[in-house]
Design an enzyme around this catalytic site. Structure first.
Site, PDB file in Angstrom:
ATOM      1  N   SER A  31       0.948  -0.917   0.115  1.00 51.25           N
ATOM      2  CA  SER A  31      -0.218   0.214   0.015  1.00 51.25           C
ATOM      3  C   SER A  31       0.370   1.396   0.000  1.00 51.25           C
ATOM      4  O   SER A  31       1.452   1.033   1.077  1.00 51.25           O
ATOM      5  CB  SER A  31      -0.829  -0.185   1.138  1.00 51.25           C
ATOM      6  OG  SER A  31      -1.698   1.115   1.007  1.00 51.25           O
ATOM      7  N   HIS A  54      -0.864  -1.029  -4.600  1.00 46.37           N
ATOM      8  CA  HIS A  54      -2.257  -0.735  -3.854  1.00 46.37           C
ATOM      9  C   HIS A  54      -2.069   0.408  -3.120  1.00 46.37           C
ATOM     10  O   HIS A  54      -1.545   1.404  -2.550  1.00 46.37           O
ATOM     11  CB  HIS A  54      -2.320  -1.814  -2.504  1.00 46.37           C
ATOM     12  CG  HIS A  54      -3.981  -1.894  -2.230  1.00 46.37           C
ATOM     13  ND1 HIS A  54      -5.025  -2.704  -2.235  1.00 46.37           N
ATOM     14  CD2 HIS A  54      -4.443  -0.936  -0.316  1.00 46.37           C
ATOM     15  CE1 HIS A  54      -6.036  -2.685  -1.792  1.00 46.37           C
ATOM     16  NE2 HIS A  54      -5.743  -1.489  -0.274  1.00 46.37           N
ATOM     17  N   ASP A  56      -5.002   2.966  -1.621  1.00 50.26           N
ATOM     18  CA  ASP A  56      -6.008   3.620  -0.835  1.00 50.26           C
ATOM     19  C   ASP A  56      -6.701   5.199  -1.273  1.00 50.26           C
ATOM     20  O   ASP A  56      -6.232   5.947  -1.327  1.00 50.26           O
ATOM     21  CB  ASP A  56      -5.725   3.463   0.221  1.00 50.26           C
ATOM     22  CG  ASP A  56      -5.506   2.180   0.770  1.00 50.26           C
ATOM     23  OD1 ASP A  56      -6.270   1.215   0.866  1.00 50.26           O
ATOM     24  OD2 ASP A  56      -4.237   1.979   1.351  1.00 50.26           O
ATOM     25  N   MET A  58      -9.775   7.212  -0.876  1.00 56.18           N
ATOM     26  CA  MET A  58     -10.277   8.062   0.453  1.00 56.18           C
ATOM     27  C   MET A  58     -11.266   9.874   0.919  1.00 56.18           C
ATOM     28  O   MET A  58     -10.407  10.402   0.087  1.00 56.18           O
ATOM     29  CB  MET A  58      -9.681   8.085   1.614  1.00 56.18           C
ATOM     30  CG  MET A  58      -8.236   6.873   2.330  1.00 56.18           C
ATOM     31  SD  MET A  58      -7.699   6.856   4.120  1.00 56.18           S
ATOM     32  CE  MET A  58      -7.134   4.883   4.031  1.00 56.18           C
ATOM     33  N   HIS A  87      -8.366   0.841  -4.027  1.00 57.24           N
ATOM     34  CA  HIS A  87      -9.228   0.170  -2.995  1.00 57.24           C
ATOM     35  C   HIS A  87     -10.432   1.990  -3.186  1.00 57.24           C
ATOM     36  O   HIS A  87      -9.436   2.359  -2.655  1.00 57.24           O
ATOM     37  CB  HIS A  87      -8.748   0.052  -1.913  1.00 57.24           C
ATOM     38  CG  HIS A  87      -9.670  -0.080  -0.875  1.00 57.24           C
ATOM     39  ND1 HIS A  87      -8.876  -0.835   0.440  1.00 57.24           N
ATOM     40  CD2 HIS A  87     -11.212  -0.454  -0.655  1.00 57.24           C
ATOM     41  CE1 HIS A  87      -9.695  -0.696   1.453  1.00 57.24           C
ATOM     42  NE2 HIS A  87     -11.235  -0.210   0.760  1.00 57.24           N
ATOM     43  N   MET A  89     -12.508   3.645  -1.058  1.00 56.80           N
ATOM     44  CA  MET A  89     -13.158   4.087   0.689  1.00 56.80           C
ATOM     45  C   MET A  89     -13.862   5.467   0.161  1.00 56.80           C
ATOM     46  O   MET A  89     -13.233   6.664   0.932  1.00 56.80           O
ATOM     47  CB  MET A  89     -11.941   4.144   1.853  1.00 56.80           C
ATOM     48  CG  MET A  89     -11.211   2.608   1.973  1.00 56.80           C
ATOM     49  SD  MET A  89     -10.357   2.775   3.254  1.00 56.80           S
ATOM     50  CE  MET A  89      -9.044   2.697   1.895  1.00 56.80           C
ATOM     51  N   MET A 160     -11.657  -6.174   5.273  1.00 57.85           N
ATOM     52  CA  MET A 160     -10.390  -5.242   5.846  1.00 57.85           C
ATOM     53  C   MET A 160     -10.307  -5.938   6.873  1.00 57.85           C
ATOM     54  O   MET A 160     -11.664  -6.224   8.120  1.00 57.85           O
ATOM     55  CB  MET A 160     -11.755  -4.209   5.705  1.00 57.85           C
ATOM     56  CG  MET A 160     -11.413  -2.993   4.695  1.00 57.85           C
ATOM     57  SD  MET A 160     -10.146  -3.481   4.610  1.00 57.85           S
ATOM     58  CE  MET A 160      -9.052  -1.598   5.248  1.00 57.85           C
ATOM     59  N   GLY A 165      -9.964   3.734   6.778  1.00 56.51           N
ATOM     60  CA  GLY A 165      -9.238   5.136   7.497  1.00 56.51           C
ATOM     61  C   GLY A 165      -7.933   5.686   7.203  1.00 56.51           C
ATOM     62  O   GLY A 165      -7.237   6.860   6.816  1.00 56.51           O
ATOM     63  N   PHE A 166      -7.324   4.767   8.049  1.00 55.08           N
ATOM     64  CA  PHE A 166      -5.672   5.163   8.330  1.00 55.08           C
ATOM     65  C   PHE A 166      -4.783   3.892   8.240  1.00 55.08           C
ATOM     66  O   PHE A 166      -4.752   2.605   9.011  1.00 55.08           O
ATOM     67  CB  PHE A 166      -5.381   5.858  10.175  1.00 55.08           C
ATOM     68  CG  PHE A 166      -6.169   6.908   9.657  1.00 55.08           C
ATOM     69  CD1 PHE A 166      -5.383   8.164   9.465  1.00 55.08           C
ATOM     70  CD2 PHE A 166      -8.291   6.754   9.886  1.00 55.08           C
ATOM     71  CE1 PHE A 166      -6.244   9.284   9.383  1.00 55.08           C
ATOM     72  CE2 PHE A 166      -8.704   8.778  10.534  1.00 55.08           C
ATOM     73  CZ  PHE A 166      -7.700   9.560  10.385  1.00 55.08           C
ATOM     74  N   GLY A 167      -3.509   4.108   8.214  1.00 54.10           N
ATOM     75  CA  GLY A 167      -2.077   3.056   7.607  1.00 54.10           C
ATOM     76  C   GLY A 167      -1.876   2.422   9.189  1.00 54.10           C
ATOM     77  O   GLY A 167      -2.413   3.530  10.030  1.00 54.10           O
ATOM     78  N   ASP A 198      -6.795  -6.756   3.700  1.00 56.39           N
ATOM     79  CA  ASP A 198      -6.379  -4.818   3.985  1.00 56.39           C
ATOM     80  C   ASP A 198      -6.062  -4.914   5.436  1.00 56.39           C
ATOM     81  O   ASP A 198      -6.883  -4.780   6.098  1.00 56.39           O
ATOM     82  CB  ASP A 198      -6.934  -4.593   2.944  1.00 56.39           C
ATOM     83  CG  ASP A 198      -5.818  -2.112   3.571  1.00 56.39           C
ATOM     84  OD1 ASP A 198      -5.234  -2.876   3.541  1.00 56.39           O
ATOM     85  OD2 ASP A 198      -6.422  -2.122   3.060  1.00 56.39           O
ATOM     86  N   GLY A 199      -4.759  -4.586   6.185  1.00 56.13           N
ATOM     87  CA  GLY A 199      -4.786  -4.379   7.402  1.00 56.13           C
ATOM     88  C   GLY A 199      -4.098  -4.922   8.498  1.00 56.13           C
ATOM     89  O   GLY A 199      -4.347  -5.832   8.750  1.00 56.13           O
ATOM     90  N   SER A 221       3.338  -0.048   6.229  1.00 61.94           N
ATOM     91  CA  SER A 221       4.035  -0.519   6.845  1.00 61.94           C
ATOM     92  C   SER A 221       4.858  -1.662   6.412  1.00 61.94           C
ATOM     93  O   SER A 221       6.311  -1.151   7.321  1.00 61.94           O
ATOM     94  CB  SER A 221       3.609   0.311   8.479  1.00 61.94           C
ATOM     95  OG  SER A 221       3.422  -0.781   8.832  1.00 61.94           O
TER      96      SER A 221
END
Length: 238
Positions: A31, A54, A56, A58, A87, A89, A160, A165-167, A198-199, A221
């Site tokens: 990501s 990937h 993201d 938002m 993706h 969102m 998910m 919303g946040f990494g 994802d997550g 990360s």
């Protein structure tokens, strides 16, 4: 002409086989939410050993954060041969899926929670109509059954394992029953469909999600903070 807007097959080849000799083909989708956006081209080239990029997206409405949009996807498309896994969102994604496809997305996923079932189905149809791959996403509090009406239309289903919303959030291991249920339905109803997570994916949790049936792993990360990014990508394959 290939299905990717005329770009030769030698440039961006999909690894279409979900299974090989009875085993899931594990794919890694780093990501770029965890990348250095001041040097995004360099950061994308650092993950060349991966299978997808990937992205993201938002909107600050569907999720409480704002990231990137169509112009950045178009810019990314120019600097990588990897398929772009976008993706969305965003609220009512049916309004924008065609624009993301035209900007260079190869795979677009939309949240089942973001619109009506009718509009979600329409979004998948629009994506397929442009020759791209399509899928749905379910948030942690959304049951696996919410994806079922769309399963036979999907090339991928994304589960998910953090709140979107946040990494950098902590992995939610209690999502594994949902993952296993979706793997069972996929194998029964649409075996070519991929199952993405994802997550919170890292060298430890990757083993858990793979054992639960996932074959596409999104990691932010865990990839970008690694000293050896190609080595970390290989490690995440389990």
């Amino acid at each position: 002409m290939s299905q990717f807007g005329g770009i030769g097959l030698s440039r961006r080849i999909w690894r279409l086989n979900v299974k090989k000799e009875g085993f899931l083909m594990i794919k890694i989708a780093p990501s770029i939410l965890s990348a250095d956006f001041a040097n995004l081209e360099r950061e994308i080239r650092r993950i060349s050993a991966a299978d997808y990029v990937h992205v993201d997206v938002m909107d600050g409405i569907f999720v409480p954060n704002i990231t990137i949009g169509i112009p950045v996807v178009a810019a990314i498309r120019k600097v990588t041969e990897l398929p772009l896994d976008v993706h969305l969102m965003i609220d009512r994604p049916v309004r924008y899926v065609e624009e993301f496809c035209k900007a260079g997305a190869d795979l677009v996923t939309v949240h089942v929670e973001a619109d009506t079932g009718e509009n979600t189905r329409r979004a998948l149809e629009l994506i397929h109509g442009l020759g791209k791959k399509a899928g749905v996403v379910v948030k942690p509090k959304t049951p696996a059954e919410a994806a079922l009406p769309f399963l036979e239309m999907c090339d991928i289903i994304l589960v998910m394992t953090v709140e979107p919303g946040f990494g950098g959030q902590r992995f939610m291991e209690d999502m594994m029953p949902k993952l296993r249920q979706l793997r069972e339905w996929i194998d029964e109803k649409n075996p070519s469909c991929e199952l993405e997570v994802d997550g919170g994916v890292d060298p430890v949790t990757c083993k858990t999600v793979i054992a639960s049936g996932a074959n596409v792993l999104v990691a932010g990360s865990a990839v970008y903070k690694a000293e050896d990014i190609p080595g970390r990508i290989q490690e995440l394959r389990g």
